[in-house]
Structure formats: C-alpha cells, structure tokens
Design an enzyme around this catalytic site. Structure first.
Site, PDB file in Angstrom:
ATOM      1  CE  LYS A 172      -4.532   0.390   0.100  1.00  0.00           C
ATOM      2  NZ  LYS A 172      -5.870   0.082  -0.114  1.00  0.00           N
ATOM      3  CB  VAL A 213     -25.208   5.388  -1.128  1.00  0.00           C
ATOM      4  CG1 VAL A 213     -25.777   4.446  -0.845  1.00  0.00           C
ATOM      5  CG2 VAL A 213     -26.085   6.929  -0.962  1.00  0.00           C
ATOM      6  N   GLY A 224     -21.088   1.667  -3.016  1.00  0.00           N
ATOM      7  CA  GLY A 224     -22.507   1.609  -2.336  1.00  0.00           C
ATOM      8  C   GLY A 224     -23.096   1.483  -3.540  1.00  0.00           C
ATOM      9  CG  HIS A 225     -23.566   3.956  -6.874  1.00  0.00           C
ATOM     10  ND1 HIS A 225     -21.926   4.829  -7.226  1.00  0.00           N
ATOM     11  CD2 HIS A 225     -24.001   4.283  -8.269  1.00  0.00           C
ATOM     12  CE1 HIS A 225     -21.993   4.284  -8.284  1.00  0.00           C
ATOM     13  NE2 HIS A 225     -22.095   4.455  -9.327  1.00  0.00           N
TER      14      HIS A 225
END
Length: 361
Positions: free
Chosen positions: A88, A189, A193-194
């Site tokens: 990372k 969202v 999320g959406h």
C-alpha cells in the site's frame, strides 16, 4: 522526526503488526510529493495495493496507515486467491490542493524504481485519471482507464463481491442465498455503495441508506423513487428497527465499542476497509450473535479486477473470480464454526496458511 522513526522501527521490528519486508519513504521537493510505500509481503507474488492520497495530521499517522493497509492487502489478496502479496502507498497532503501532474509523475518514478515488487492502483483520493498519469512513468500501475489499456472503475466488481458475501451470509444464517424481503442498511452510497443498492433492489431487498454527502443520498432517492428510504446518519441507521443486514461502505472503524452494543442487524457485510476498530470487536459481535463477513474477503472484487489488468483485462473472467467470494465466505463461516472462533479470526488463519505454504516453495 526522531520519534517518528523510532515509532516506525518499533512497529516494523518488534510489534505484532510489523513484519513488513520493505518500507520506502519518498520525497520530491520540486512537486511537493511526500509518500510512503509499504510492502508487507511478496510470498505469493508482487505486492498489490492502492495509493491513498490523504491530509494526514502527522507523518507518523501516515506511516502507520501504510503499514496497516499493506498488511491488510496481504490477507485480502491471499483470500481472493490472487498470486499477489500485500502493499500500500500513501501520499501525504490534501489532494484538492496539492495534487498535480508533476507530483503524480514523480510518484510513478518511485513505484518504477521498485522494479515490480509493488503494483499500485486507486484508493481514497486517487482516481482512474490519476493512474493514467502515474502509468506514464511506470508499468506497475493498474486501475487505468479503458482508453489507456486499463479496466476502469473497480467499484463495480467491489460492490458485486460484497453482494456475494451478503448472499453467503444469508445462506449461512437463514438457509437461503437471497436478500429478498430483508431490510438492508447501507452507510455510504458513493463509489461502491450506489452499485450495491442496485444489486439489492434487483434481489428484492428493502434498502435503507445514509451518507454524509446529501447529494449522494439524493441521487439514490431520485433514481429509485419510493423503493429506497434514507435516515439522517449512521447512528440512526444501525439502530433502525427490523434491520437485518448492515453494510458499512464508508471509512474504517465502523464497528466499535459504541456501535456494536446498539446494532440491530444480525449480519454485517460491507465494502469499507478495516471495519473492526480494534482487536476484540470481532468477539463482541459474535457474543451478540451478529454474523460478521470479514471486510477484506467480501470487498476483494476491486483488487481482483486491477490484478487482472496486468494480464489483459477481461470483465467476464473477473466477474467469475469475484463470484467465488460467495464460496470463500461460506468456507470462512464453516471454519469459524469448526474452530470455535469468530469469522474474522478464521479468515486470518486461512490467509496465513496460504502465505506460509507459499514461503515453503
């Protein structure tokens, strides 16, 4: 700065969270770049993990985040069945004010200097367009745009994988791999999320949402008039009466000493990384009879997608791999039951076993 170095060395060489193979501090004064690249493990292959661009309060906080996130990527990639270790990178600073082409190109040169030991991609604060710039200086950048030979937005398969984890949770708890008629709450969202909302509605679930960005909530409500409801904040969401599944899809630490005691859901399965705020939370969930689908297992669809890009991206091939998150999640629940431990601990054991076996070859 001495204290920061001492803290890093203690974590690397003496703490349980250490064991990283390599940590690189990167600086390019001309562009303002200050970055940390952490390679936790290359036992399974080149370390793969995204680049987070964030205004950390201190350099020590940035290093700690890189160490924790890279370690998590080792486990995620192992459980996803990828031939990649964990890495990372974090770029220190506010991307809204200091991100520039010059800075991203400088960062790309640092990634290239590692000779393929670290493969980067998008994360918080970095996007497909940024990876296109980074890729001008290194062959080890994924998550690029389709126009530049990449796979594009990885949130599509991330959401799909989380949905598979939810289906597995439903199978384990209720004996049927569907969310039909179940009340599912999603906190966050945005990118992922959406897409998750769409899967759940297609499956016949009752969806409740919240997000700190009201425009994100409004977008969902306008698109699905009368089919989705919203609550004011996450605190209200986790206390929702009749909630059966809780999906944290924003930042980490969603499961903590404050949220777990009041959580009404019987299942937690979401896209956010590092959902358990500290060790012991997984036991608190188990003690309350709440089934936890380990975050790094169910949210692996995105990393499956960017890993595939290195071999010439094929969406159908990626989706087939992401579909296996269903079986992997069920296997974790089964191992947890056999060993008498929480699912998070079972997932860790399986991942550690795969990494240990790879080191022997």
């Amino acid at each position: 700065m001495t204290d920061v170095t001492d803290g890093v060395l203690h974590t690397l060489f003496r703490s349980d969270q250490g064991g990283h193979e390599q940590v690189v501090l990167c600086q390019d004064r001309a562009s303002g770049l200050k970055a940390v690249i952490a390679i936790h493990s290359t036992a399974l292959g080149p370390a793969l993990g995204g680049t987070r661009f964030y205004p950390y309060a201190t350099e020590e906080e940035a290093v700690a985040d890189a160490l924790n996130l890279s370690r998590g990527m080792s486990y995620k990639n192992a459980m996803a069945g990828l031939d990649h270790g964990g890495g990372k990178a974090v770029i220190i600073g506010d991307p809204e004010t200091i991100k520039s082409e010059k800075l991203l190109l400088a960062y790309g040169r640092f990634v290239e200097s590692l000779g393929g030991r670290y493969v980067t991609a998008c994360d918080v604060g970095t996007y497909v367009a940024d990876m296109d710039v980074v890729a001008r200086e290194t062959r080890w950048a994924t998550g690029r745009s389709p126009e530049n030979g990449g796979a594009g937005d990885s949130s599509v398969l991330t959401a799909y994988g989380v949905f598979q984890g939810m289906r597995a949770s439903a199978q384990h708890l209720w004996g049927d791999p569907t969310l039909r008629g179940r009340k599912v709450g999603i906190a966050g969202v945005g990118k992922v999320g959406h897409h998750l909302v769409e899967h759940l509605l297609q499956d016949g679930a009752e969806v409740v949402i919240t997000d700190v960005r009201q425009e994100s909530v409004r977008r969902i409500l306008d698109k699905h008039l009368g089919k989705v409801t919203a609550v004011t904040d996450t605190d209200a969401l986790i206390r929702t009466e009749g909630l059966e599944v809780y999906a944290p899809c924003a930042l980490g630490g969603a499961l903590n000493d404050d949220s777990v005691p009041v959580l009404t859901a019987k299942v937690v399965c979401g896209a956010a990384n590092n959902q358990l705020e500290h060790p012991g939370v997984e036991k608190d969930l188990a003690d309350r009879g709440i089934l936890y689908a380990p975050d790094y297992v169910v949210n692996a669809g995105g990393v499956i997608q960017v890993a595939d890009e290195l071999h010439g991206f094929d969406f159908d091939r990626c989706k087939a791999k992401a579909s296996k998150i269903f079986d992997t999640t069920l296997a974790i629940f089964a191992r947890a039951k056999i060993d008498g431990i929480p699912p998070a601990a079972a997932a860790d054991r399986i991942a550690e076993q795969r990494m240990a076996e790879a080191r022997l070859h």
